[in-house]
Design a protein around this motif. Structure first.
Motif, PDB file in Angstrom:
ATOM      1  N   ASN A   1      22.201 -17.306  -7.682  1.00 25.86           N
ATOM      2  CA  ASN A   1      23.041 -18.051  -6.748  1.00 25.86           C
ATOM      3  C   ASN A   1      23.014 -19.554  -6.981  1.00 25.86           C
ATOM      4  O   ASN A   1      23.494 -20.321  -6.153  1.00 25.86           O
ATOM      5  N   GLY A   2      22.409 -19.969  -8.075  1.00 25.03           N
ATOM      6  CA  GLY A   2      22.389 -21.390  -8.365  1.00 25.03           C
ATOM      7  C   GLY A   2      21.271 -22.143  -7.684  1.00 25.03           C
ATOM      8  O   GLY A   2      21.220 -23.369  -7.747  1.00 25.03           O
ATOM      9  N   ASN A   3      20.370 -21.450  -7.032  1.00 23.07           N
ATOM     10  CA  ASN A   3      19.263 -22.123  -6.358  1.00 23.07           C
ATOM     11  C   ASN A   3      18.021 -22.142  -7.247  1.00 23.07           C
ATOM     12  O   ASN A   3      17.788 -21.221  -8.024  1.00 23.07           O
ATOM     13  N   GLN A   4      17.251 -23.200  -7.101  1.00 29.55           N
ATOM     14  CA  GLN A   4      15.945 -23.241  -7.766  1.00 29.55           C
ATOM     15  C   GLN A   4      15.116 -22.069  -7.202  1.00 29.55           C
ATOM     16  O   GLN A   4      14.877 -21.995  -6.001  1.00 29.55           O
ATOM     17  N   PRO A   5      14.721 -21.135  -8.048  1.00 30.12           N
ATOM     18  CA  PRO A   5      14.038 -19.967  -7.488  1.00 30.12           C
ATOM     19  C   PRO A   5      12.604 -20.304  -7.095  1.00 30.12           C
ATOM     20  O   PRO A   5      11.969 -21.180  -7.679  1.00 30.12           O
ATOM     21  N   SER A   6      12.128 -19.612  -6.100  1.00 31.69           N
ATOM     22  CA  SER A   6      10.729 -19.780  -5.714  1.00 31.69           C
ATOM     23  C   SER A   6      10.155 -18.393  -5.469  1.00 31.69           C
ATOM     24  O   SER A   6      10.886 -17.414  -5.342  1.00 31.69           O
ATOM     25  N   VAL A   7       8.869 -18.329  -5.430  1.00 29.47           N
ATOM     26  CA  VAL A   7       8.225 -17.032  -5.286  1.00 29.47           C
ATOM     27  C   VAL A   7       7.348 -17.059  -4.044  1.00 29.47           C
ATOM     28  O   VAL A   7       6.678 -18.050  -3.766  1.00 29.47           O
ATOM     29  N   VAL A   8       7.427 -16.008  -3.280  1.00 28.99           N
ATOM     30  CA  VAL A   8       6.556 -15.847  -2.120  1.00 28.99           C
ATOM     31  C   VAL A   8       5.747 -14.579  -2.371  1.00 28.99           C
ATOM     32  O   VAL A   8       6.306 -13.488  -2.472  1.00 28.99           O
ATOM     33  N   ALA A   9       4.452 -14.761  -2.528  1.00 32.40           N
ATOM     34  CA  ALA A   9       3.607 -13.607  -2.802  1.00 32.40           C
ATOM     35  C   ALA A   9       3.493 -12.735  -1.553  1.00 32.40           C
ATOM     36  O   ALA A   9       3.366 -13.252  -0.434  1.00 32.40           O
ATOM     37  N   ARG A  10       3.568 -11.449  -1.766  1.00 33.55           N
ATOM     38  CA  ARG A  10       3.403 -10.518  -0.650  1.00 33.55           C
ATOM     39  C   ARG A  10       1.940 -10.609  -0.196  1.00 33.55           C
ATOM     40  O   ARG A  10       1.034 -10.651  -1.016  1.00 33.55           O
ATOM     41  N   PRO A  11       1.694 -10.654   1.118  1.00 39.15           N
ATOM     42  CA  PRO A  11       0.293 -10.737   1.554  1.00 39.15           C
ATOM     43  C   PRO A  11      -0.442  -9.436   1.223  1.00 39.15           C
ATOM     44  O   PRO A  11       0.162  -8.365   1.119  1.00 39.15           O
ATOM     45  N   THR A  12      -1.736  -9.559   1.042  1.00 42.52           N
ATOM     46  CA  THR A  12      -2.558  -8.381   0.784  1.00 42.52           C
ATOM     47  C   THR A  12      -2.515  -7.467   2.015  1.00 42.52           C
ATOM     48  O   THR A  12      -2.773  -7.925   3.133  1.00 42.52           O
ATOM     49  N   PRO A  13      -2.176  -6.194   1.840  1.00 43.54           N
ATOM     50  CA  PRO A  13      -2.063  -5.317   3.012  1.00 43.54           C
ATOM     51  C   PRO A  13      -3.405  -5.125   3.726  1.00 43.54           C
ATOM     52  O   PRO A  13      -4.431  -4.951   3.068  1.00 43.54           O
ATOM     53  N   ALA A  14      -3.346  -5.181   5.027  1.00 48.57           N
ATOM     54  CA  ALA A  14      -4.561  -5.003   5.826  1.00 48.57           C
ATOM     55  C   ALA A  14      -4.907  -3.515   5.943  1.00 48.57           C
ATOM     56  O   ALA A  14      -4.045  -2.647   5.836  1.00 48.57           O
ATOM     57  N   VAL A  15      -6.167  -3.236   6.159  1.00 45.09           N
ATOM     58  CA  VAL A  15      -6.622  -1.870   6.452  1.00 45.09           C
ATOM     59  C   VAL A  15      -6.383  -1.592   7.932  1.00 45.09           C
ATOM     60  O   VAL A  15      -6.610  -2.457   8.783  1.00 45.09           O
ATOM     61  N   LYS A  16      -5.920  -0.376   8.246  1.00 37.54           N
ATOM     62  CA  LYS A  16      -5.636  -0.027   9.646  1.00 37.54           C
ATOM     63  C   LYS A  16      -6.931  -0.030  10.467  1.00 37.54           C
ATOM     64  O   LYS A  16      -7.965   0.478  10.018  1.00 37.54           O
ATOM     65  N   PRO A  17      -6.873  -0.611  11.665  1.00 38.97           N
ATOM     66  CA  PRO A  17      -8.087  -0.658  12.506  1.00 38.97           C
ATOM     67  C   PRO A  17      -8.717   0.719  12.714  1.00 38.97           C
ATOM     68  O   PRO A  17      -9.944   0.830  12.790  1.00 38.97           O
ATOM     69  N   ALA A  18      -7.902   1.767  12.790  1.00 34.28           N
ATOM     70  CA  ALA A  18      -8.462   3.099  13.033  1.00 34.28           C
ATOM     71  C   ALA A  18      -9.377   3.528  11.900  1.00 34.28           C
ATOM     72  O   ALA A  18     -10.381   4.229  12.120  1.00 34.28           O
ATOM     73  N   VAL A  19      -9.031   3.131  10.675  1.00 35.68           N
ATOM     74  CA  VAL A  19      -9.878   3.482   9.525  1.00 35.68           C
ATOM     75  C   VAL A  19     -11.235   2.787   9.668  1.00 35.68           C
ATOM     76  O   VAL A  19     -12.295   3.400   9.460  1.00 35.68           O
ATOM     77  N   ILE A  20     -11.184   1.519  10.026  1.00 38.53           N
ATOM     78  CA  ILE A  20     -12.426   0.747  10.163  1.00 38.53           C
ATOM     79  C   ILE A  20     -13.269   1.311  11.305  1.00 38.53           C
ATOM     80  O   ILE A  20     -14.491   1.471  11.183  1.00 38.53           O
ATOM     81  N   GLU A  21     -12.602   1.646  12.396  1.00 42.54           N
ATOM     82  CA  GLU A  21     -13.300   2.197  13.570  1.00 42.54           C
ATOM     83  C   GLU A  21     -14.004   3.509  13.213  1.00 42.54           C
ATOM     84  O   GLU A  21     -15.155   3.749  13.603  1.00 42.54           O
ATOM     85  N   ARG A  22     -13.300   4.357  12.424  1.00 38.66           N
ATOM     86  CA  ARG A  22     -13.878   5.655  12.064  1.00 38.66           C
ATOM     87  C   ARG A  22     -15.140   5.460  11.219  1.00 38.66           C
ATOM     88  O   ARG A  22     -16.131   6.156  11.382  1.00 38.66           O
ATOM     89  N   ILE A  23     -15.092   4.472  10.306  1.00 33.97           N
ATOM     90  CA  ILE A  23     -16.266   4.233   9.460  1.00 33.97           C
ATOM     91  C   ILE A  23     -17.393   3.597  10.279  1.00 33.97           C
ATOM     92  O   ILE A  23     -18.578   3.891  10.061  1.00 33.97           O
ATOM     93  N   ALA A  24     -17.009   2.783  11.270  1.00 36.25           N
ATOM     94  CA  ALA A  24     -18.037   2.244  12.163  1.00 36.25           C
ATOM     95  C   ALA A  24     -18.770   3.384  12.878  1.00 36.25           C
ATOM     96  O   ALA A  24     -20.000   3.366  13.027  1.00 36.25           O
ATOM     97  N   GLU A  25     -17.999   4.394  13.263  1.00 37.43           N
ATOM     98  CA  GLU A  25     -18.603   5.576  13.914  1.00 37.43           C
ATOM     99  C   GLU A  25     -19.606   6.248  12.988  1.00 37.43           C
ATOM    100  O   GLU A  25     -20.697   6.666  13.407  1.00 37.43           O
ATOM    101  N   VAL A  26     -19.218   6.381  11.724  1.00 38.39           N
ATOM    102  CA  VAL A  26     -20.122   7.005  10.743  1.00 38.39           C
ATOM    103  C   VAL A  26     -21.438   6.222  10.688  1.00 38.39           C
ATOM    104  O   VAL A  26     -22.528   6.791  10.735  1.00 38.39           O
ATOM    105  N   LEU A  27     -21.318   4.914  10.606  1.00 33.94           N
ATOM    106  CA  LEU A  27     -22.527   4.088  10.487  1.00 33.94           C
ATOM    107  C   LEU A  27     -23.369   4.160  11.759  1.00 33.94           C
ATOM    108  O   LEU A  27     -24.598   4.184  11.704  1.00 33.94           O
ATOM    109  N   ARG A  28     -22.681   4.200  12.888  1.00 35.08           N
ATOM    110  CA  ARG A  28     -23.425   4.294  14.151  1.00 35.08           C
ATOM    111  C   ARG A  28     -24.158   5.615  14.277  1.00 35.08           C
ATOM    112  O   ARG A  28     -25.127   5.723  15.021  1.00 35.08           O
ATOM    113  N   GLY A  29     -23.677   6.619  13.528  1.00 38.82           N
ATOM    114  CA  GLY A  29     -24.312   7.940  13.589  1.00 38.82           C
ATOM    115  C   GLY A  29     -25.733   7.934  13.053  1.00 38.82           C
ATOM    116  O   GLY A  29     -26.511   8.845  13.331  1.00 38.82           O
TER     117      GLY A  29
END
Lengths: 522, 522
Positions: A173-201
């Motif tokens: 389109n005639g514009n100076q191109p720029s790049v926006v990096a996609r952010p690193t995807p976060a882990v779902k809280p439920a996954v973290i919570e489940r592993i916390a349960e394992v450790l608490r066991g």
């Protein structure tokens, strides 16, 4: 401006500052453009494995990609091994490969080769601009591909006619191109919570961390988790970048051999992995398992490779170790050993003399198993390893790291067999006056292969001293090699000599090489 | 016996005598098997480009394949550039690449890579035995593939578990397998007759010969044709093996640059090609043609690559030059020049001192354009070149040639930029005590790229002295490099020094290196 200049101006405009190159005729317009775009530093390698390994080391320390310039399929081939290591390190690289013009390729000239196919073996995207007007957009897309979490090798094939034709710095389109990096995807809280349960066991658990979790924030989170739950923490076998030394928690790497890992994980009921695959054998052996998660233990994935590993570890620590502080190692150098260098004593020398704020490249293979533990209380430093296990990465990684961090001392520890693959990295170090001390651990053999004999089991056809594992006859004079490439060299056979030579090398600007002679493995 | 031994015994039984290897853990059973099969000579390279280039040189001089042993995808990558050159030389190679066991690959271990894809880029068949019982048959099939005219790179991927499992030397029916190479297909008489008609027509014609036509029989047939018809004869640009020197007809190579070729073919109405494609540009340039057959001239294919080129040439000579004898060059050495070495004088030194029955490896690029003409009257010798144009082939080719022909002096002429890619070939030369004299033409630059600047056209962004083309700063000490690898070295700056050092090097057993310092191209 031509297509080559459009490519480099676009990349420079997007913040890319360094181009590692080994050009040929099809890349000459890129060479010219490198002169015309002074924001981009051009660094010459005399072998493409130096170019690609340097781009890997640069990305690890700069936190952003460098560009490469490689000559056709043969150049890409020479660079492939260290691109493999870079892929395993998840290092972003804008991998530029020159090619014949399309109208030339159809004649199948002598240097015609299937660049796309070879590049695709690296599992990253491969682009080929059809004309110079499209170069700028393809450059930005390639950069965006490289930055796609966790980072990848994105290849841009530049036909010579695209390089020499008129181009622009603009997208469609005639514009100076720029790049926006996609952010690193976060882990779902439920996954973290489940592993916390394992450790608490309360059952025995191990936490294996990799990728970005080797940095201070990840180490501290893991340390809090260990302090609160008793989980054993391990680093993956080969790490792209580990922050290490006094003031930081330190954890052992998983072992190279299956039996070592099974011993490390013995009795564990849960193996939690973050930013690294589940523990597996590096090489396979008859009658040894590949999966090294102990029988009966469960594997839990806290963060896949490419997810926000440090964030997930920190969130997990906040769940299971609220209020707990990390447990760093205090300053403690090894006592300076005396007498002949051995596999046991040389790491103690390093512990005794390692300078502040060093970057340590570790391609020591069988000679360096004691280095990590010995340097845990030394001044804080970064450690880079060849993540893909392909030999010849160390001195090129050092080149890239030194260019990314010019004011930090870089020390590259190299097994002799590894150093030979990419020797001419020394020349680039000399030309660019990089502050690198190369320490060659010379045991005059492929010692790691001698060890492997034992692990593969012996039979009548397996001699213990096959000549193919012997790097003596003739002995290689690494000091002579260094001097021939313009790098001052010296040889150390005792701990005292190694310490003296290291201190001198680090205090003087520019590269040095120390050949540390250690006994061959019997 | 295990699968690895079954592989090597099968190949040895079929006449394969040499294995060039750079093994890793996945190839250790092959290393063991090399000790158990003494009919197969194992030669260690410290870099895979040495291994593959040596296999190429061996095939050219022995007339049969060697085996390689490479370590996984990274090893194949390092070897790819010289496999490209070997493919263009139509050298048969049994290219053995180790791999992880199948049950290991599914875990995607750190060294996992796509070997098949990379190997297929070489356009040869790729096999992977599923179990040790099938290895022997696959080995024979791979050897047959390699021998398929005109010769190709046939790859056999050996998973480690196939190597270590029990195998046999037998095909699927329990028989010791053997290989019968398919004969080289003959050219149809009608094709030859039609080209004879063209030549009888009396219009200006050029005959461009390649592949096996570089040997004495092809040269003699071409010479007869030229004598009878006035056709101009040219060798292809880079030849796999040319017999050259006093007693043989000598023809110039086609030039590197389009203008040179167009000048060579100026006025020609017919271009007859035998064993090589029609003349084309090696690299493309803006506003220069790719096809270098002059406008209005017709191309006639006497023999495709892979057809019986020498037979076709001989049959053509019998049709158009019945009773004519070939016109060999008489013995005539250049007068020994005096004073500083230059691009012009060094070939005359070679002409003056070349020993009987030498094998000359020519990877001189821009520094060696005078060598062919200067040595036409020197004692008879063979000349090997890097057919694919990928740099770094010369010293490895010399290794393979010296092993195939141990009683002949091998002299490898190397441009400095080329020599760096595969430096550790010197170590293999020292270890195997090969009679090789390496002559490094050191002009301290990528001189060929400086020349290419002119051909690409200059504009404001094309500086004449870009640092990326400069191999000085620091200057590389090739004598020091040689000594560090166990090869005696010396430096020559005058014609007299080069002659003295050559005579001494050739008279002493084992390898030597002479650094011949020539002025950089302005």
């Amino acid at each position: 401006m031509n297509g080559a200049e459009s490519l480099l101006r676009t990349l420079a405009g997007a913040g890319i500052e360094v181009c590692f190159a080994n050009p040929g005729t099809t890349e000459l317009k890129l060479v010219g453009a490198l002169d015309a775009v002074p924001q981009m530093r051009a660094v010459l390698g005399l072998f493409e494995g130096v170019v690609t390994g340097a781009a890997d080391g640069y990305a690890r320390m700069a936190g952003k990609p460098a560009a490469t310039v490689l000559h056709l399929g043969p150049g890409l081939g020479h660079g492939l091994s260290n691109l493999h290591n870079a892929r395993r390190a998840n290092s972003p690289i804008v991998n530029i490969v020159g090619d014949h013009p399309t109208h030339h390729k159809s004649y199948d000239p002598p240097l015609e080769s299937d660049i796309e196919t070879v590049a695709r073996s690296l599992r990253g995207p491969v682009r080929r601009p059809e004309n110079a007007a499209g170069v700028s957009q393809d450059a930005i897309s390639t950069l965006a591909d490289a930055l796609e979490p966790p980072g990848q090798i994105a290849t841009l094939i530049m036909p010579a006619d695209v390089s020499w034709s008129d181009g622009v710095v603009a997208d469609g389109n005639g514009n100076q191109p720029s790049v926006v990096a996609r952010p690193t995807p976060a882990v779902k809280p439920a996954v973290i919570e489940r592993i916390a349960e394992v450790l608490r066991g309360g059952e025995e658990a191990a936490l294996v961390i990799g990728g970005p979790a080797g940095r201070a924030a990840g180490l501290c989170a893991a340390s809090r988790i260990a302090a609160a739950t008793g989980a054993r923490v391990f680093l993956e076998l080969y790490s792209s970048r580990v922050e290490h030394g006094a003031g930081l928690p330190s954890f052992p790497h998983l072992g190279f051999y299956p039996d070592q890992v099974l011993h490390q994980l013995d009795g564990v009921r849960h193996v939690i992995v973050a930013g690294t695959p589940a523990p597996m054998a590096f090489f396979a052996y008859p009658d040894k398992p590949i999966c090294l998660v102990p029988d009966g233990a469960q594997t839990h994935v806290l963060a896949e490779v490419g997810q926000d590993t440090t964030g997930a570890l920190t969130a997990l620590a906040d769940l299971v170790a609220s209020g707990r502080e990390p447990e760093p190692i205090g300053p403690s150098r090894s006592a300076m050993p005396a007498g002949p260098l051995t596999v046991e004593t040389w790491p103690a020398v390093i512990s005794a003399v390692l300078p502040e704020d060093a970057i340590v490249v570790d391609e020591t293979i069988s000679s360096g198993t004691g280095l990590h533990a010995a340097t845990a209380g030394a001044p804080r430093h970064d450690v880079l390893q060849a993540c893909g296990g392909a030999m010849g990465d160390g001195m090129p990684l050092a080149v890239g790291a030194a260019i990314a961090a010019p004011h930090r001392p870089v020390i590259a520890f190299e097994a002799d067999g590894c150093a030979i693959y990419t020797l001419s990295a020394l020349w680039t170090q000399a030309r660019e006056r990089l502050n690198i001390t190369n320490v060659i651990l010379n045991n005059r053999s492929y010692a790691t292969l001698r060890e492997e004999w034992q692990h593969l089991g012996t039979d009548a056809s397996d001699p213990h001293t096959n000549t193919l594992l012997d790097l003596g006859n003739p002995d290689i004079d690494f000091v002579g090699l260094a001097r021939a490439f313009g790098v001052p060299g010296s040889r150390a056979t005792t701990a005292e000599e190694l310490a003296d030579q290291l201190n001198r090398a680090i205090s003087e600007p520019g590269p040095h090489l120390i050949e540390a002679v250690i006994p061959p493995i019997a």
